[in-house]
Design a protein around this motif. Structure first.
Motif, PDB file in Angstrom:
ATOM      1  N   UNK A  44      33.674  30.585  47.235  1.00  0.00           N
ATOM      2  CA  UNK A  44      33.034  31.440  48.102  1.00  0.00           C
ATOM      3  C   UNK A  44      33.742  32.330  49.013  1.00  0.00           C
ATOM      4  N   UNK A  45      34.825  31.740  49.673  1.00  0.00           N
ATOM      5  CA  UNK A  45      35.949  32.554  50.492  1.00  0.00           C
ATOM      6  C   UNK A  45      36.606  33.893  49.750  1.00  0.00           C
ATOM      7  N   UNK A  46      37.369  33.220  48.438  1.00  0.00           N
ATOM      8  CA  UNK A  46      38.022  34.159  47.885  1.00  0.00           C
ATOM      9  C   UNK A  46      37.198  35.174  47.061  1.00  0.00           C
ATOM     10  N   UNK A  47      35.948  34.784  46.699  1.00  0.00           N
ATOM     11  CA  UNK A  47      35.265  36.052  45.844  1.00  0.00           C
ATOM     12  C   UNK A  47      34.514  37.053  47.099  1.00  0.00           C
ATOM     13  N   UNK A  48      34.448  36.638  48.267  1.00  0.00           N
ATOM     14  CA  UNK A  48      34.047  37.626  49.092  1.00  0.00           C
ATOM     15  C   UNK A  48      35.063  38.511  49.749  1.00  0.00           C
ATOM     16  N   UNK A  49      36.229  37.752  49.964  1.00  0.00           N
ATOM     17  CA  UNK A  49      37.219  38.740  50.050  1.00  0.00           C
ATOM     18  C   UNK A  49      37.906  39.460  49.173  1.00  0.00           C
ATOM     19  N   UNK A  50      37.849  39.136  48.064  1.00  0.00           N
ATOM     20  CA  UNK A  50      37.969  40.131  46.748  1.00  0.00           C
ATOM     21  C   UNK A  50      37.241  41.363  46.877  1.00  0.00           C
ATOM     22  N   UNK A  51      35.945  41.300  47.302  1.00  0.00           N
ATOM     23  CA  UNK A  51      35.105  42.490  47.190  1.00  0.00           C
ATOM     24  C   UNK A  51      35.378  43.287  48.521  1.00  0.00           C
ATOM     25  N   UNK A  52      36.303  42.952  49.491  1.00  0.00           N
ATOM     26  CA  UNK A  52      36.292  43.899  50.527  1.00  0.00           C
ATOM     27  C   UNK A  52      37.205  45.176  50.116  1.00  0.00           C
ATOM     28  N   UNK A  53      36.737  46.305  50.346  1.00  0.00           N
ATOM     29  CA  UNK A  53      37.560  47.537  49.989  1.00  0.00           C
ATOM     30  C   UNK A  53      39.024  47.467  50.865  1.00  0.00           C
ATOM     31  N   UNK A  54      40.018  48.219  50.013  1.00  0.00           N
ATOM     32  CA  UNK A  54      41.306  48.488  50.832  1.00  0.00           C
ATOM     33  C   UNK A  54      42.124  47.354  50.745  1.00  0.00           C
ATOM     34  N   UNK A  55      42.053  46.287  50.405  1.00  0.00           N
ATOM     35  CA  UNK A  55      43.019  45.042  50.375  1.00  0.00           C
ATOM     36  C   UNK A  55      44.022  45.154  49.227  1.00  0.00           C
ATOM     37  N   UNK A  56      45.282  45.190  49.435  1.00  0.00           N
ATOM     38  CA  UNK A  56      46.195  45.458  48.526  1.00  0.00           C
ATOM     39  C   UNK A  56      46.537  44.159  47.616  1.00  0.00           C
ATOM     40  N   UNK A  57      46.136  43.078  48.289  1.00  0.00           N
ATOM     41  CA  UNK A  57      46.441  41.660  47.765  1.00  0.00           C
ATOM     42  C   UNK A  57      45.526  40.948  48.222  1.00  0.00           C
ATOM     43  N   UNK A  58      45.074  39.849  47.585  1.00  0.00           N
ATOM     44  CA  UNK A  58      44.096  38.665  47.974  1.00  0.00           C
ATOM     45  C   UNK A  58      44.648  37.506  47.234  1.00  0.00           C
ATOM     46  N   UNK A  59      45.039  36.576  47.911  1.00  0.00           N
ATOM     47  CA  UNK A  59      45.866  35.502  47.423  1.00  0.00           C
ATOM     48  C   UNK A  59      45.503  34.064  48.175  1.00  0.00           C
ATOM     49  N   UNK A  71      41.058  28.460  41.103  1.00  0.00           N
ATOM     50  CA  UNK A  71      41.012  29.637  41.577  1.00  0.00           C
ATOM     51  C   UNK A  71      41.598  30.430  40.281  1.00  0.00           C
ATOM     52  N   UNK A  72      42.640  30.009  39.859  1.00  0.00           N
ATOM     53  CA  UNK A  72      42.947  30.704  38.486  1.00  0.00           C
ATOM     54  C   UNK A  72      41.990  30.694  37.281  1.00  0.00           C
ATOM     55  N   UNK A  73      41.307  29.689  37.167  1.00  0.00           N
ATOM     56  CA  UNK A  73      40.174  29.564  36.045  1.00  0.00           C
ATOM     57  C   UNK A  73      39.248  30.527  36.381  1.00  0.00           C
ATOM     58  N   UNK A  74      38.879  31.092  37.819  1.00  0.00           N
ATOM     59  CA  UNK A  74      37.857  31.964  37.934  1.00  0.00           C
ATOM     60  C   UNK A  74      38.292  33.261  38.198  1.00  0.00           C
ATOM     61  N   UNK A  75      39.640  33.676  37.648  1.00  0.00           N
ATOM     62  CA  UNK A  75      40.221  34.891  37.546  1.00  0.00           C
ATOM     63  C   UNK A  75      40.861  35.344  38.827  1.00  0.00           C
ATOM     64  N   UNK A  76      41.027  34.292  40.024  1.00  0.00           N
ATOM     65  CA  UNK A  76      41.967  34.609  41.222  1.00  0.00           C
ATOM     66  C   UNK A  76      43.149  34.446  41.082  1.00  0.00           C
ATOM     67  N   UNK A  77      44.082  34.885  42.157  1.00  0.00           N
ATOM     68  CA  UNK A  77      45.514  34.536  42.165  1.00  0.00           C
ATOM     69  C   UNK A  77      45.828  33.524  43.468  1.00  0.00           C
ATOM     70  N   UNK A  78      46.429  32.567  43.119  1.00  0.00           N
ATOM     71  CA  UNK A  78      46.960  31.504  43.924  1.00  0.00           C
ATOM     72  C   UNK A  78      48.406  31.169  43.698  1.00  0.00           C
ATOM     73  N   UNK A  79      49.009  30.914  44.932  1.00  0.00           N
ATOM     74  CA  UNK A  79      50.250  30.636  45.010  1.00  0.00           C
ATOM     75  C   UNK A  79      50.614  29.255  45.628  1.00  0.00           C
TER      76      UNK A  79
END
Length: 268
Positions: A44-59, A71-79
């Motif tokens: 919920x959190x990652x996908x919402x933040x990914x939609x916010x314009x102007x962010x250079x990274x979402x991790x 996160x990686x299975x769903x196409x996001x970036x995690x460290x």
């Protein structure tokens, strides 16, 4: 990308959002993977933040392999970060070290209603005031029962909107007066990147540890934190009983329900 206004010139600001998450919460073990309306909280959190314009990274920053895998299975970036961190701000600082960013936003992984409007409010002071180093979203307390909840961090503010103190006790005063403005902290804050590194290098402090509030470390070391009073309350989740409250809030708010439907339809 945001901008900083200096001497009438608009200078681009690179803004990164980092979402700290861990499974071993004392009040709600396994919280990042609990499902809210069928979708894991961290998603919920990652996908919402990914939609916010102007962010250079979402991790997503975590010490848990199962969170990284999701996160990686769903196409996001995690460290992966150290499992020794006691505070979320220390975790995001580790994740931010090699990022090309001017501003680092800490969006706690238990903020499933985070909105673009709230993030815009959070970073606005950095554009307007070059001396601002840290901001924190705060909200008016409208449900006065929250003043007696240890899960709600209350905030006292100065006349210029600087944070004077954070407490899990009701403040200010012993008597609740319904026409008095009470405020509470959100789990969404931002730092100039250089200042974030400076912050986490400071020694932990007694009030920080007593209240279990990261930003008290700054106040105890005499660094100001700028409050941003927002009407876009994000409704964080601290304990299991709040899951049902958030589900209800999402379904009853047309804008929130629309965002939920859109993020659920994203390709996995």
């Amino acid at each position: 990308m945001s901008t900083l206004n200096v001497a009438g010139r608009a200078i681009p600001l690179k803004v990164a959002a980092i979402i700290p998450a861990r499974m071993s919460s004392t009040r709600f073990p396994g919280k990042p993977l609990v499902k809210i309306l069928g979708l894991e909280m961290i998603e919920h959190v990652r996908r919402r933040v990914e939609r916010i314009p102007g962010l250079s990274h979402v991790i997503v920053a975590t010490c848990e392999q199962e969170i990284v895998d999701l996160v990686e299975k769903n196409g996001g970036k995690a460290v992966m970060t150290s499992d020794k961190h006691e505070r979320a701000c220390d975790r995001i600082e580790e994740a931010a070290r090699n990022l090309d960013a001017d501003i680092v936003i800490n969006v706690q992984g238990d903020e499933p209603m985070v909105s673009a409007e709230a993030i815009e409010e959070l970073i606005a002071p950095f554009r307007a005031q070059p001396d601002v180093q840290c901001t924190n979203l705060v909200y008016r307390v409208l449900d006065f029962s929250e003043l007696t909840s240890d899960n709600v961090v209350k905030v006292a503010l100065s006349k210029t909107g600087k944070i004077l103190y954070f407490s899990r006790l009701g403040l200010p005063g012993r008597k609740v007066e319904k026409d008095f403005p009470y405020f509470k902290q959100s789990g969404i804050m931002a730092f100039r990147k250089d200042f974030l590194h400076k912050f986490t290098a400071l020694a932990p402090t007694p009030l920080e540890e007593k209240e279990s509030v990261d930003l008290l470390r700054l106040l105890e070391h005499d660094y100001p934190v700028q409050a941003v009073i927002s009407k876009h309350e994000t409704k964080g989740i601290d304990v299991p009983s709040q899951v049902a409250e958030v589900e209800k809030a999402i379904l009853e708010d047309p804008a929130q329900k629309k965002i939920f439907n859109e993020i659920c339809n994203e390709k996995r």
